[in-house]
Design a protein around this motif. Structure first.
Motif, PDB file in Angstrom:
ATOM      1  N   LEU A   1      10.580   5.889   0.176  1.00 49.15           N
ATOM      2  CA  LEU A   1      10.518   4.693  -0.663  1.00 49.15           C
ATOM      3  C   LEU A   1      11.777   3.848  -0.496  1.00 49.15           C
ATOM      4  CD1 LEU A   1       9.301   2.922  -2.887  1.00 49.15           C
ATOM      5  CD2 LEU A   1      10.284   4.491  -4.569  1.00 49.15           C
ATOM      6  N   VAL A   2      12.929   4.505  -0.451  1.00 48.78           N
ATOM      7  CA  VAL A   2      14.188   3.782  -0.273  1.00 48.78           C
ATOM      8  C   VAL A   2      14.179   3.008   1.038  1.00 48.78           C
ATOM      9  CG1 VAL A   2      16.687   4.039   0.018  1.00 48.78           C
ATOM     10  CG2 VAL A   2      15.474   5.415  -1.694  1.00 48.78           C
ATOM     11  N   LEU A   3      13.647   3.645   2.102  1.00 50.03           N
ATOM     12  CA  LEU A   3      13.597   2.965   3.395  1.00 50.03           C
ATOM     13  C   LEU A   3      12.570   1.831   3.388  1.00 50.03           C
ATOM     14  CD1 LEU A   3      13.845   5.953   5.913  1.00 50.03           C
ATOM     15  CD2 LEU A   3      15.654   4.446   5.095  1.00 50.03           C
ATOM     16  N   VAL A   4      11.439   2.043   2.714  1.00 47.60           N
ATOM     17  CA  VAL A   4      10.422   0.990   2.640  1.00 47.60           C
ATOM     18  C   VAL A   4      10.978  -0.251   1.954  1.00 47.60           C
ATOM     19  CG1 VAL A   4       8.262   0.359   1.494  1.00 47.60           C
ATOM     20  CG2 VAL A   4       8.395   2.469   2.794  1.00 47.60           C
ATOM     21  N   LEU A   5      11.768  -0.045   0.902  1.00 47.76           N
ATOM     22  CA  LEU A   5      12.352  -1.184   0.195  1.00 47.76           C
ATOM     23  C   LEU A   5      13.415  -1.873   1.053  1.00 47.76           C
ATOM     24  CD1 LEU A   5      12.698   0.260  -3.419  1.00 47.76           C
ATOM     25  CD2 LEU A   5      10.835  -1.061  -2.427  1.00 47.76           C
ATOM     26  N   ASP A   6      14.017  -1.136   2.000  1.00 47.98           N
ATOM     27  CA  ASP A   6      14.972  -1.711   2.955  1.00 47.98           C
ATOM     28  C   ASP A   6      15.994  -2.591   2.240  1.00 47.98           C
ATOM     29  OD1 ASP A   6      16.167  -2.213   5.347  1.00 47.98           O
ATOM     30  OD2 ASP A   6      14.678  -3.653   6.068  1.00 47.98           O
ATOM     31  N   LEU A   7      16.696  -1.979   1.273  1.00 47.69           N
ATOM     32  CA  LEU A   7      17.588  -2.740   0.401  1.00 47.69           C
ATOM     33  C   LEU A   7      18.758  -3.384   1.142  1.00 47.69           C
ATOM     34  CD1 LEU A   7      17.702  -0.267  -2.634  1.00 47.69           C
ATOM     35  CD2 LEU A   7      16.247  -2.280  -2.315  1.00 47.69           C
ATOM     36  N   THR A   8      19.112  -2.817   2.295  1.00 45.29           N
ATOM     37  CA  THR A   8      20.249  -3.375   3.040  1.00 45.29           C
ATOM     38  C   THR A   8      19.800  -4.251   4.209  1.00 45.29           C
ATOM     39  OG1 THR A   8      20.346  -1.418   4.461  1.00 45.29           O
ATOM     40  CG2 THR A   8      21.672  -1.380   2.455  1.00 45.29           C
TER      41      THR A   8
ATOM     42  N   THR B   1      -4.952   8.230   5.905  1.00 46.92           N
ATOM     43  CA  THR B   1      -5.011   7.341   7.071  1.00 46.92           C
ATOM     44  C   THR B   1      -5.267   5.893   6.661  1.00 46.92           C
ATOM     45  OG1 THR B   1      -7.380   7.800   7.368  1.00 46.92           O
ATOM     46  CG2 THR B   1      -5.832   9.198   8.573  1.00 46.92           C
ATOM     47  N   GLU B   2      -5.617   5.664   5.387  1.00 47.01           N
ATOM     48  CA  GLU B   2      -5.822   4.283   4.927  1.00 47.01           C
ATOM     49  C   GLU B   2      -4.552   3.462   5.112  1.00 47.01           C
ATOM     50  OE1 GLU B   2      -6.681   1.715   0.869  1.00 47.01           O
ATOM     51  OE2 GLU B   2      -7.155   3.859   0.879  1.00 47.01           O
ATOM     52  N   VAL B   3      -3.396   4.097   4.902  1.00 52.21           N
ATOM     53  CA  VAL B   3      -2.130   3.384   5.096  1.00 52.21           C
ATOM     54  C   VAL B   3      -2.016   2.892   6.529  1.00 52.21           C
ATOM     55  CG1 VAL B   3       0.379   3.581   5.007  1.00 52.21           C
ATOM     56  CG2 VAL B   3      -1.010   4.755   3.293  1.00 52.21           C
ATOM     57  N   LEU B   4      -2.314   3.775   7.482  1.00 49.62           N
ATOM     58  CA  LEU B   4      -2.251   3.395   8.896  1.00 49.62           C
ATOM     59  C   LEU B   4      -3.237   2.284   9.213  1.00 49.62           C
ATOM     60  CD1 LEU B   4      -1.331   3.840  11.829  1.00 49.62           C
ATOM     61  CD2 LEU B   4      -3.039   5.664  11.999  1.00 49.62           C
ATOM     62  N   PHE B   5      -4.480   2.434   8.730  1.00 52.97           N
ATOM     63  CA  PHE B   5      -5.487   1.408   8.998  1.00 52.97           C
ATOM     64  C   PHE B   5      -5.095   0.073   8.372  1.00 52.97           C
ATOM     65  CE2 PHE B   5      -8.476   5.052   9.675  1.00 52.97           C
ATOM     66  CZ  PHE B   5      -8.868   4.708  10.960  1.00 52.97           C
TER      67      PHE B   5
ATOM     68  N   LEU C   1       8.628   1.082   8.554  1.00 52.49           N
ATOM     69  CA  LEU C   1       7.641   1.973   9.164  1.00 52.49           C
ATOM     70  C   LEU C   1       8.099   3.425   9.083  1.00 52.49           C
ATOM     71  CD1 LEU C   1       6.572  -0.059  12.339  1.00 52.49           C
ATOM     72  CD2 LEU C   1       5.194   0.414  10.311  1.00 52.49           C
ATOM     73  N   LEU C   2       9.392   3.660   9.316  1.00 49.32           N
ATOM     74  CA  LEU C   2       9.935   5.014   9.190  1.00 49.32           C
ATOM     75  C   LEU C   2       9.794   5.505   7.749  1.00 49.32           C
ATOM     76  CD1 LEU C   2      11.462   7.460  10.263  1.00 49.32           C
ATOM     77  CD2 LEU C   2      13.608   6.221   9.840  1.00 49.32           C
ATOM     78  N   GLY C   3      10.089   4.615   6.793  1.00 47.30           N
ATOM     79  CA  GLY C   3       9.923   4.987   5.391  1.00 47.30           C
ATOM     80  C   GLY C   3       8.478   5.314   5.067  1.00 47.30           C
ATOM     81  N   GLY C   4       7.546   4.547   5.655  1.00 46.72           N
ATOM     82  CA  GLY C   4       6.133   4.828   5.435  1.00 46.72           C
ATOM     83  C   GLY C   4       5.736   6.197   5.949  1.00 46.72           C
ATOM     84  N   LEU C   5       6.264   6.554   7.134  1.00 48.85           N
ATOM     85  CA  LEU C   5       5.981   7.881   7.686  1.00 48.85           C
ATOM     86  C   LEU C   5       6.524   8.978   6.771  1.00 48.85           C
ATOM     87  CD1 LEU C   5       6.719   7.310  11.486  1.00 48.85           C
ATOM     88  CD2 LEU C   5       4.486   7.552  10.383  1.00 48.85           C
ATOM     89  N   LEU C   6       7.706   8.746   6.186  1.00 48.43           N
ATOM     90  CA  LEU C   6       8.273   9.748   5.274  1.00 48.43           C
ATOM     91  C   LEU C   6       7.426   9.882   4.010  1.00 48.43           C
ATOM     92  CD1 LEU C   6      12.129   9.046   5.510  1.00 48.43           C
ATOM     93  CD2 LEU C   6      10.771  10.796   6.677  1.00 48.43           C
ATOM     94  N   ILE C   7       6.937   8.756   3.485  1.00 49.61           N
ATOM     95  CA  ILE C   7       6.087   8.808   2.293  1.00 49.61           C
ATOM     96  C   ILE C   7       4.814   9.590   2.578  1.00 49.61           C
ATOM     97  CG2 ILE C   7       4.624   7.429   0.756  1.00 49.61           C
ATOM     98  CD1 ILE C   7       6.764   5.284   0.763  1.00 49.61           C
ATOM     99  N   VAL C   8       4.151   9.254   3.682  1.00 51.05           N
ATOM    100  CA  VAL C   8       2.924   9.960   4.042  1.00 51.05           C
ATOM    101  C   VAL C   8       3.223  11.437   4.320  1.00 51.05           C
ATOM    102  CG1 VAL C   8       1.068  10.122   5.738  1.00 51.05           C
ATOM    103  CG2 VAL C   8       1.820   7.882   4.918  1.00 51.05           C
ATOM    104  N   GLY C   9       4.340  11.716   5.010  1.00 46.18           N
ATOM    105  CA  GLY C   9       4.712  13.102   5.270  1.00 46.18           C
ATOM    106  C   GLY C   9       4.966  13.875   3.994  1.00 46.18           C
ATOM    107  N   GLY C  10       5.604  13.229   3.020  1.00 50.34           N
ATOM    108  CA  GLY C  10       5.850  13.891   1.744  1.00 50.34           C
ATOM    109  C   GLY C  10       4.573  14.203   1.002  1.00 50.34           C
TER     110      GLY C  10
ATOM    111  N   LEU D   1       0.823  -1.210   0.000  1.00 48.02           N
ATOM    112  CA  LEU D   1       0.000   0.000   0.000  1.00 48.02           C
ATOM    113  C   LEU D   1       0.856   1.258   0.000  1.00 48.02           C
ATOM    114  CD1 LEU D   1      -2.941   0.838  -0.028  1.00 48.02           C
ATOM    115  CD2 LEU D   1      -2.872   0.993   2.453  1.00 48.02           C
ATOM    116  N   LEU D   2       1.984   1.228   0.688  1.00 48.54           N
ATOM    117  CA  LEU D   2       2.885   2.385   0.679  1.00 48.54           C
ATOM    118  C   LEU D   2       3.415   2.647  -0.723  1.00 48.54           C
ATOM    119  CD1 LEU D   2       4.836   1.732   3.997  1.00 48.54           C
ATOM    120  CD2 LEU D   2       3.298   3.649   3.528  1.00 48.54           C
ATOM    121  N   LEU D   3       3.722   1.596  -1.452  1.00 50.42           N
ATOM    122  CA  LEU D   3       4.160   1.766  -2.838  1.00 50.42           C
ATOM    123  C   LEU D   3       3.049   2.382  -3.682  1.00 50.42           C
ATOM    124  CD1 LEU D   3       6.053  -1.614  -3.395  1.00 50.42           C
ATOM    125  CD2 LEU D   3       7.073   0.654  -3.202  1.00 50.42           C
TER     126      LEU D   3
END
Length: 343
Positions: A147-154, A269-273, A291-300, A110-112
């Motif tokens: 998005l980079v954090l959501v993908l958590d490439l490392t 708020t759909e993302v949170l739900f 989760l941090l990446g999701g917050l950044l996406i929503v914040g953006g 959903l974040l994507l």
């Protein structure tokens, strides 16, 4: 009417609209959990989408006919809008999202998909060649960083690349969905658009399934939601009634009460739900970095929306100032001005 009564009515109206909008986000957020519980028992994404769209289209057809009240020419005049909405905004968006859910956690998928507002900014920038304002640019960069954090490439848990592509495809379809629904159209009631789009989407899914272009695998195995093992139809009914019928109808009501811009804010708020429902019903929870990446996406996305609202207020103020001066070139019409009733 006295001032206190007016203020009380305004507060009551706002509270009612916000409550409906939050309810819409909450029930929309259940779709990924209900769908994944079915996918894990052997359902294909195409089959889950087909059942969802078919059931919702049949239920919403009744109120749509009532809304039309014999004005069937509205369907003829808007057939292309309904067709594109059904093919891309409904069938395509949900099919791609369910494919992403099959390979990723519900929250990440959903974040994507919610990168759509950032894609809209980039598209408008490219097409108009007008540089976005600073706040919009900051919001886009913040979301891309998220998005980079959501993908958590490392991270230790690798994100499925194909699933990411499905999620991005869902975001593209969501962009087109926003463009279609944002278009001013007084001849097509929102409920008719939703019902017609769901019907087109359902027919499309059945057609591609019958032609063998899309795997259609159904299952009657029991599904698991939280601590409960339930018959398959419980998840299917939840997907149709809660995540589609009630979600669309309440979303339309919220947009009419709050306006499309405020309603779109609350829809974040759909993302949170969705994350909460996936945690409660599937035991899924994105990692801390995601989760941090999701917050950044929503914040953006919030920054982009705030900048949009500021721009609209500046434009309205400029228009009001222009009306304070006489028009020295063209005569001011004495009759009603076309489009003056637009909000």
């Amino acid at each position: 009417m006295s001032a206190p009564t007016t203020k009380a009515d305004a507060k009551s109206f706002l509270a009612s609209g916000l409550g409906i909008a939050l309810f819409s986000s909450a029930v929309f957020g259940t779709s990924g959990s209900f769908a994944k519980s079915m996918l894990e028992t052997g359902w294909s994404p195409g089959a889950a989408v087909t059942v969802r769209l078919t059931g919702a289209a049949l239920i919403l057809a009744i109120p749509a006919v009532v809304v039309l009240r014999g004005r069937w020419h509205q369907l003829k005049d808007n057939w292309l809008t309904i067709l594109l909405f059904g093919l891309i905004g409904v069938a395509g968006c949900q099919l791609f999202y369910f494919n992403a859910v099959a390979r990723l956690s519900v929250g990440v998928a959903l974040l994507l998909e919610y990168l759509a507002p950032v894609m809209i900014v980039l598209w408008l920038w490219i097409s108009s060649r007008r540089k976005p304002r600073a706040l919009t640019a900051a919001g886009a960069l913040l979301s891309l960083g998220g998005l980079v954090l959501v993908l958590d490439l490392t991270g230790a848990v690798k994100v499925d690349f194909v699933g990411v592509l499905w999620g991005m495809a869902a975001a593209v379809c969501l962009v087109i969905y926003f463009f279609i629904t944002a278009k001013e159209n007084d001849t097509l009631p929102p409920l008719v658009l939703a019902s017609g789009g769901l019907l087109v989407g359902a027919l499309t899914m059945w057609l591609v399934g019958l032609l063998g272009l899309l795997p259609m695998t159904f299952s009657t195995a029991d599904t698991t939601l939280g601590p409960w093992t339930l018959p398959w139809w419980v998840s299917a009914v939840g997907l149709i009634i809660l995540a589609t019928v009630l979600a669309y109808v309440s979303g339309i009501m919220a947009a009419r009460s709050l306006g499309s811009k405020v309603a779109s804010f609350v829809s974040l708020t759909e993302v949170l739900f969705a994350v909460i429902w996936a945690w409660l019903l599937l035991g899924e929870l994105p990692g801390p970095i995601q989760l941090l990446g999701g917050l950044l996406i929503v914040g953006g996305v919030v920054l982009v929306r705030v900048d949009e609202l500021r721009g609209d207020r500046r434009a309205a103020a400029a228009g009001a100032r222009a009306l304070d001066h006489p028009n020295d070139v063209e005569p001011v019409p004495s009759g009603p001005v076309a489009g003056a009733s637009r909000d």
